[in-house]
Design an enzyme around this catalytic site. Structure first.
Site, PDB file in Angstrom:
ATOM      1  N   SER A   1     -10.101  -7.302   1.885  1.00 30.83           N
ATOM      2  CA  SER A   1     -10.868  -8.106   2.912  1.00 30.83           C
ATOM      3  C   SER A   1     -10.460  -7.337   4.017  1.00 30.83           C
ATOM      4  CB  SER A   1     -10.363  -9.551   3.023  1.00 30.83           C
ATOM      5  OG  SER A   1      -8.899  -9.813   2.760  1.00 30.83           O
TER       6      SER A   1
ATOM      7  N   GLU B   1      -3.480  -2.281  -6.492  1.00 24.94           N
ATOM      8  CA  GLU B   1      -2.578  -3.089  -5.458  1.00 24.94           C
ATOM      9  C   GLU B   1      -3.580  -4.714  -5.409  1.00 24.94           C
ATOM     10  OE1 GLU B   1      -2.737  -1.542  -1.472  1.00 24.94           O
ATOM     11  OE2 GLU B   1      -2.035  -3.323  -0.571  1.00 24.94           O
TER      12      GLU B   1
ATOM     13  N   LYS C   1      -7.906  -1.099  -5.580  1.00 30.00           N
ATOM     14  CA  LYS C   1      -7.805  -2.182  -4.553  1.00 30.00           C
ATOM     15  C   LYS C   1      -8.801  -3.183  -5.170  1.00 30.00           C
ATOM     16  CE  LYS C   1      -6.019  -4.453  -0.872  1.00 30.00           C
ATOM     17  NZ  LYS C   1      -4.971  -4.924  -0.579  1.00 30.00           N
TER      18      LYS C   1
ATOM     19  N   ASP D   1      -6.940   0.188   2.808  1.00 26.88           N
ATOM     20  CA  ASP D   1      -5.870   0.342   1.930  1.00 26.88           C
ATOM     21  C   ASP D   1      -6.483   1.123   0.651  1.00 26.88           C
ATOM     22  OD1 ASP D   1      -4.291  -1.392   3.067  1.00 26.88           O
ATOM     23  OD2 ASP D   1      -4.103  -2.848   1.656  1.00 26.88           O
TER      24      ASP D   1
ATOM     25  N   THR E   1       0.981  -1.329  -0.065  1.00 27.06           N
ATOM     26  CA  THR E   1      -0.207  -0.063   0.147  1.00 27.06           C
ATOM     27  C   THR E   1       0.970   1.079  -0.050  1.00 27.06           C
ATOM     28  OG1 THR E   1      -1.676  -1.301   1.240  1.00 27.06           O
ATOM     29  CG2 THR E   1      -2.066   1.136   1.261  1.00 27.06           C
TER      30      THR E   1
HETATM   31  N1  ADP Z   1       9.436   1.705   4.569  1.00 27.03           N
HETATM   32  C1  ADP Z   1       8.661   1.774   5.431  1.00 27.03           C
HETATM   33  N2  ADP Z   1       9.019   2.531   6.618  1.00 27.03           N
HETATM   34  C2  ADP Z   1       8.083   2.299   7.789  1.00 27.03           C
HETATM   35  N3  ADP Z   1       6.972   1.635   7.758  1.00 27.03           N
HETATM   36  C3  ADP Z   1       6.617   0.880   6.646  1.00 27.03           C
HETATM   37  C4  ADP Z   1       7.404   1.005   5.537  1.00 27.03           C
HETATM   38  N4  ADP Z   1       7.024   0.106   4.562  1.00 27.03           N
HETATM   39  C5  ADP Z   1       5.904  -0.592   4.999  1.00 27.03           C
HETATM   40  N5  ADP Z   1       5.629   0.104   6.402  1.00 27.03           N
HETATM   41  C6  ADP Z   1       4.565  -0.309   7.378  1.00 27.03           C
HETATM   42  O1  ADP Z   1       4.341  -1.682   7.379  1.00 27.03           O
HETATM   43  C7  ADP Z   1       2.700  -1.849   7.614  1.00 27.03           C
HETATM   44  C8  ADP Z   1       2.403  -2.598   6.374  1.00 27.03           C
HETATM   45  O2  ADP Z   1       2.730  -1.783   5.191  1.00 27.03           O
HETATM   46  P1  ADP Z   1       1.605  -1.629   3.927  1.00 27.03           P
HETATM   47  O3  ADP Z   1       2.008  -0.927   2.940  1.00 27.03           O
HETATM   48  O4  ADP Z   1       0.127  -1.522   4.381  1.00 27.03           O
HETATM   49  O5  ADP Z   1       1.633  -3.192   3.557  1.00 27.03           O
HETATM   50  P2  ADP Z   1       0.771  -4.156   2.554  1.00 27.03           P
HETATM   51  O6  ADP Z   1       0.026  -3.283   1.625  1.00 27.03           O
HETATM   52  O7  ADP Z   1       1.887  -5.101   1.695  1.00 27.03           O
HETATM   53  O8  ADP Z   1       0.128  -4.915   3.417  1.00 27.03           O
HETATM   54  C9  ADP Z   1       2.258  -0.412   7.866  1.00 27.03           C
HETATM   55  O9  ADP Z   1       2.178   0.003   8.890  1.00 27.03           O
HETATM   56  C10 ADP Z   1       3.340   0.446   6.949  1.00 27.03           C
HETATM   57  O10 ADP Z   1       3.269   1.693   7.511  1.00 27.03           O
HETATM   58 MG    MG Z   2      -1.930  -3.099   1.495  1.00 25.65          MG
END
Ligand code: ADP
Ligand code: MG
Length: 225
Positions: A41, A115, A37, A54, A16
Protein backbone atom coordinates in the site's frame (compact mmCIF):
# COMPACT_ATOMS: atom_id res chain seq x y z
CA UNK A 1 13.98 -23.94 -3.92
CA UNK A 2 14.72 -21.48 -1.16
CA UNK A 3 11.76 -19.26 -0.33
CA UNK A 4 11.36 -17.17 2.77
CA UNK A 5 8.84 -14.70 4.17
CA UNK A 6 10.33 -11.57 5.71
CA UNK A 7 8.35 -10.04 8.53
CA UNK A 8 9.38 -7.42 11.05
CA UNK A 9 8.83 -6.01 14.49
CA UNK A 10 7.00 -3.06 12.91
CA UNK A 11 6.73 -0.99 9.78
CA UNK A 12 9.74 1.18 8.90
CA UNK A 13 12.32 -0.98 10.68
CA UNK A 14 14.36 -2.50 7.84
CA UNK A 15 12.32 -5.27 6.18
CA UNK A 16 12.93 -3.92 2.69
CA UNK A 17 16.61 -3.35 3.43
CA UNK A 18 16.97 -6.87 4.85
CA UNK A 19 15.00 -8.40 1.96
CA UNK A 20 17.17 -6.66 -0.63
CA UNK A 21 20.29 -7.67 1.29
CA UNK A 22 19.06 -11.28 1.32
CA UNK A 23 18.59 -11.08 -2.45
CA UNK A 24 22.15 -9.82 -2.93
CA UNK A 25 23.50 -12.53 -0.63
CA UNK A 26 21.58 -15.27 -2.46
CA UNK A 27 22.70 -13.98 -5.85
CA UNK A 28 26.23 -13.80 -4.47
CA UNK A 29 25.96 -17.55 -3.94
CA UNK A 30 25.17 -17.94 -7.62
CA UNK A 31 21.45 -18.42 -7.12
CA UNK A 32 18.78 -16.83 -9.28
CA UNK A 33 16.82 -14.87 -6.68
CA UNK A 34 13.59 -12.91 -7.01
CA UNK A 35 11.97 -10.53 -4.57
CA UNK A 36 8.26 -10.30 -3.97
CA UNK A 37 6.00 -7.82 -2.18
CA UNK A 38 2.60 -9.50 -2.53
CA UNK A 39 0.61 -6.64 -1.05
CA UNK A 40 1.90 -3.07 -1.10
CA UNK A 41 0.00 0.00 0.00
CA UNK A 42 1.37 3.37 -1.03
CA UNK A 43 1.94 3.41 -4.77
CA UNK A 44 2.76 5.88 -7.48
CA UNK A 45 1.45 5.72 -11.00
CA UNK A 46 4.39 5.05 -13.30
CA UNK A 47 3.69 4.68 -17.03
CA UNK A 48 0.06 3.98 -16.21
CA UNK A 49 0.79 1.26 -13.64
CA UNK A 50 0.57 1.57 -9.84
CA UNK A 51 4.02 0.79 -8.44
CA UNK A 52 5.37 0.68 -4.90
CA UNK A 53 8.84 1.75 -3.75
CA UNK A 54 9.51 -1.50 -1.81
CA UNK A 55 8.51 -3.64 -4.78
CA UNK A 56 10.72 -1.56 -7.07
CA UNK A 57 13.66 -1.92 -4.69
CA UNK A 58 13.11 -5.70 -4.63
CA UNK A 59 12.90 -5.72 -8.43
CA UNK A 60 16.26 -3.91 -8.66
CA UNK A 61 17.92 -6.20 -6.09
CA UNK A 62 16.61 -9.39 -7.69
CA UNK A 63 17.22 -11.15 -10.99
CA UNK A 64 16.78 -8.91 -14.02
CA UNK A 65 13.74 -9.19 -16.27
CA UNK A 66 11.06 -10.18 -13.74
CA UNK A 67 7.59 -8.79 -14.46
CA UNK A 68 6.47 -6.17 -11.95
CA UNK A 69 3.03 -7.78 -11.70
CA UNK A 70 4.59 -11.00 -10.39
CA UNK A 71 6.65 -9.11 -7.82
CA UNK A 72 3.67 -7.08 -6.62
CA UNK A 73 0.29 -8.59 -7.53
CA UNK A 74 -1.60 -6.16 -5.27
CA UNK A 75 -0.43 -2.55 -5.68
CA UNK A 76 -2.71 -0.28 -3.66
CA UNK A 77 -2.53 3.46 -4.08
CA UNK A 78 -2.95 4.82 -0.57
CA UNK A 79 -0.30 4.36 2.15
CA UNK A 80 -2.80 2.84 4.59
CA UNK A 81 -3.39 -0.52 6.21
CA UNK A 82 -3.97 -2.84 3.20
CA UNK A 83 -7.54 -3.50 4.25
CA UNK A 84 -8.36 0.22 4.00
CA UNK A 85 -6.24 0.85 0.90
CA UNK A 86 -7.92 -2.07 -0.91
CA UNK A 87 -11.36 -0.84 0.08
CA UNK A 88 -10.52 2.65 -1.22
CA UNK A 89 -9.34 1.15 -4.51
CA UNK A 90 -12.36 -1.15 -4.82
CA UNK A 91 -10.06 -4.17 -4.85
CA UNK A 92 -10.83 -7.47 -3.16
CA UNK A 93 -7.66 -8.99 -1.80
CA UNK A 94 -7.41 -12.74 -2.27
CA UNK A 95 -4.77 -15.44 -2.04
CA UNK A 96 -4.92 -17.04 -5.54
CA UNK A 97 -3.23 -14.19 -7.49
CA UNK A 98 -0.43 -14.15 -4.89
CA UNK A 99 0.02 -17.92 -4.92
CA UNK A 100 0.09 -17.92 -8.73
CA UNK A 101 2.67 -15.11 -8.88
CA UNK A 102 4.83 -16.87 -6.28
CA UNK A 103 4.61 -20.12 -8.26
CA UNK A 104 5.75 -18.32 -11.42
CA UNK A 105 8.70 -16.76 -9.57
CA UNK A 106 9.58 -20.10 -7.98
CA UNK A 107 9.51 -21.82 -11.36
CA UNK A 108 12.06 -19.49 -12.91
CA UNK A 109 14.31 -18.84 -9.91
CA UNK A 110 16.26 -20.73 -7.26
CA UNK A 111 15.15 -18.43 -4.44
CA UNK A 112 12.24 -16.12 -3.63
CA UNK A 113 12.31 -13.50 -0.86
CA UNK A 114 8.79 -12.38 0.07
CA UNK A 115 8.49 -9.13 2.02
CA UNK A 116 5.47 -8.88 4.28
CA UNK A 117 3.36 -5.93 5.31
CA UNK A 118 4.17 -3.99 8.50
CA UNK A 119 4.52 -6.33 11.48
CA UNK A 120 3.36 -9.95 11.71
CA UNK A 121 -0.16 -9.20 12.98
CA UNK A 122 -0.91 -6.55 10.38
CA UNK A 123 -3.94 -7.99 8.52
CA UNK A 124 -4.00 -8.30 4.74
CA UNK A 125 -7.77 -7.92 4.66
CA UNK A 126 -10.84 -8.36 6.86
CA UNK A 127 -10.59 -12.12 6.34
CA UNK A 128 -6.88 -12.69 5.63
CA UNK A 129 -3.96 -12.55 8.00
CA UNK A 130 -0.36 -12.75 6.86
CA UNK A 131 -0.19 -16.13 8.59
CA UNK A 132 -2.84 -17.41 6.14
CA UNK A 133 -0.67 -16.41 3.21
CA UNK A 134 2.50 -17.83 4.76
CA UNK A 135 0.81 -21.15 5.56
CA UNK A 136 -0.65 -21.33 2.04
CA UNK A 137 2.82 -20.73 0.58
CA UNK A 138 4.36 -23.08 3.18
CA UNK A 139 7.16 -20.63 3.87
CA UNK A 140 9.48 -20.29 6.83
CA UNK A 141 9.70 -16.80 8.29
CA UNK A 142 12.63 -14.55 9.10
CA UNK A 143 11.93 -11.76 11.59
CA UNK A 144 13.64 -8.41 11.09
CA UNK A 145 14.17 -6.68 14.41
CA UNK A 146 14.50 -2.91 14.13
CA UNK A 147 17.02 -2.01 16.80
CA UNK A 148 15.47 0.72 18.90
CA UNK A 149 14.13 1.12 22.41
CA UNK A 150 11.20 -1.28 22.79
CA UNK A 151 12.54 -3.83 20.32
CA UNK A 152 12.83 -6.62 22.89
CA UNK A 153 9.10 -6.49 23.54
CA UNK A 154 8.25 -6.26 19.84
CA UNK A 155 10.64 -9.05 18.91
CA UNK A 156 9.51 -11.47 21.62
CA UNK A 157 5.82 -10.83 20.98
CA UNK A 158 6.34 -11.27 17.24
CA UNK A 159 8.26 -14.51 17.66
CA UNK A 160 5.60 -15.84 20.01
CA UNK A 161 2.82 -14.95 17.55
CA UNK A 162 4.64 -16.48 14.57
CA UNK A 163 5.16 -19.77 16.43
CA UNK A 164 1.57 -19.72 17.75
CA UNK A 165 0.35 -19.33 14.17
CA UNK A 166 1.99 -22.64 13.34
CA UNK A 167 4.71 -21.14 11.18
CA UNK A 168 8.42 -21.96 11.32
CA UNK A 169 10.57 -19.08 12.55
CA UNK A 170 13.83 -19.82 10.75
CA UNK A 171 15.84 -16.89 12.01
CA UNK A 172 16.03 -13.21 12.73
CA UNK A 173 17.99 -10.28 11.38
CA UNK A 174 18.68 -7.12 13.37
CA UNK A 175 18.72 -3.77 11.62
CA UNK A 176 20.33 -0.87 13.44
CA UNK A 177 17.70 1.58 12.30
CA UNK A 178 17.97 4.04 15.21
CA UNK A 179 21.47 5.51 15.53
CA UNK A 180 20.54 7.00 18.92
CA UNK A 181 19.80 3.63 20.50
CA UNK A 182 21.94 2.98 23.56
CA UNK A 183 23.54 -0.34 24.63
CA UNK A 184 22.98 -1.89 21.20
CA UNK A 185 25.30 -4.85 21.82
CA UNK A 186 23.61 -5.65 25.15
CA UNK A 187 20.22 -5.58 23.44
CA UNK A 188 21.45 -7.89 20.69
CA UNK A 189 22.80 -10.27 23.33
CA UNK A 190 19.41 -10.30 25.07
CA UNK A 191 17.67 -10.97 21.76
CA UNK A 192 20.08 -13.83 21.06
CA UNK A 193 19.33 -15.36 24.43
CA UNK A 194 15.58 -15.09 24.17
CA UNK A 195 14.53 -15.50 20.55
CA UNK A 196 13.83 -19.14 19.65
CA UNK A 197 15.73 -19.00 16.34
CA UNK A 198 19.27 -18.18 15.19
CA UNK A 199 20.44 -14.69 14.27
CA UNK A 200 21.29 -14.40 10.57
CA UNK A 201 23.14 -11.15 11.06
CA UNK A 202 23.11 -7.58 12.29
CA UNK A 203 22.84 -4.87 9.65
CA UNK A 204 24.79 -1.89 11.00
CA UNK A 205 23.46 1.64 10.91
CA UNK A 206 24.33 3.03 7.50
CA UNK A 207 22.45 6.12 6.36
CA UNK A 208 21.06 5.55 2.92
CA UNK A 209 20.95 1.80 3.68
CA UNK A 210 22.65 0.32 0.61
CA UNK A 211 21.76 -3.40 0.58
CA UNK A 212 24.80 -4.21 -1.54
CA UNK A 213 27.06 -2.92 1.25
CA UNK A 214 25.10 -4.92 3.88
CA UNK A 215 25.53 -8.31 2.27
CA UNK A 216 28.70 -9.06 4.23
CA UNK A 217 26.77 -8.83 7.52
CA UNK A 218 24.36 -11.65 6.67
CA UNK A 219 24.86 -15.36 7.00
CA UNK A 220 22.00 -17.49 5.70
CA UNK A 221 22.32 -20.83 7.54
CA UNK A 222 21.15 -22.98 4.62
CA UNK A 223 23.81 -21.45 2.40
CA UNK A 224 26.61 -21.22 4.96
CA UNK A 225 29.82 -22.80 3.79
N1 ADP B 1 20.50 -0.56 9.27
C1 ADP B 1 19.99 0.60 8.82
N2 ADP B 1 20.78 1.69 8.67
C2 ADP B 1 20.28 2.86 8.24
N3 ADP B 1 19.02 3.04 7.85
C3 ADP B 1 18.18 1.98 7.95
C4 ADP B 1 18.62 0.72 8.44
N4 ADP B 1 17.56 -0.13 8.42
C5 ADP B 1 16.53 0.56 7.93
N5 ADP B 1 16.90 1.84 7.65
C6 ADP B 1 16.08 2.91 7.09
O1 ADP B 1 14.83 2.93 7.75
C7 ADP B 1 13.80 3.16 6.80
C8 ADP B 1 12.84 1.99 6.83
O2 ADP B 1 13.53 0.84 6.33
P1 ADP B 1 12.78 -0.20 5.42
O3 ADP B 1 13.75 -1.25 5.04
O4 ADP B 1 12.07 0.51 4.30
O5 ADP B 1 11.72 -0.74 6.48
P2 ADP B 1 10.36 -1.59 6.30
O6 ADP B 1 10.49 -2.32 5.01
O7 ADP B 1 10.34 -2.45 7.50
O8 ADP B 1 9.25 -0.59 6.29
C9 ADP B 1 14.46 3.37 5.45
O9 ADP B 1 14.67 4.74 5.22
C10 ADP B 1 15.79 2.65 5.61
O10 ADP B 1 16.81 3.15 4.78
MG1 MG C 1 9.28 -2.31 3.35
Amino acid sequence: MFSIYVTGTDTGIGKTLASCTLLHALRGHGLRAAGMKPVASGCERIDGVWKNADALALQVAGEAGIAYADINPFALEHPLAPELAARDAGIELALPPILDAHARLALRNDAVVVEGVGGWAAPLSASLMQADLVRALRLPVVLVVGLRLGCLNHALLSARAIVADGVHLAGWIASHVDPAMERVDDNIAMLRERLPAPCWGVLPHAPGGDPMAMEAYLRIPLLAK
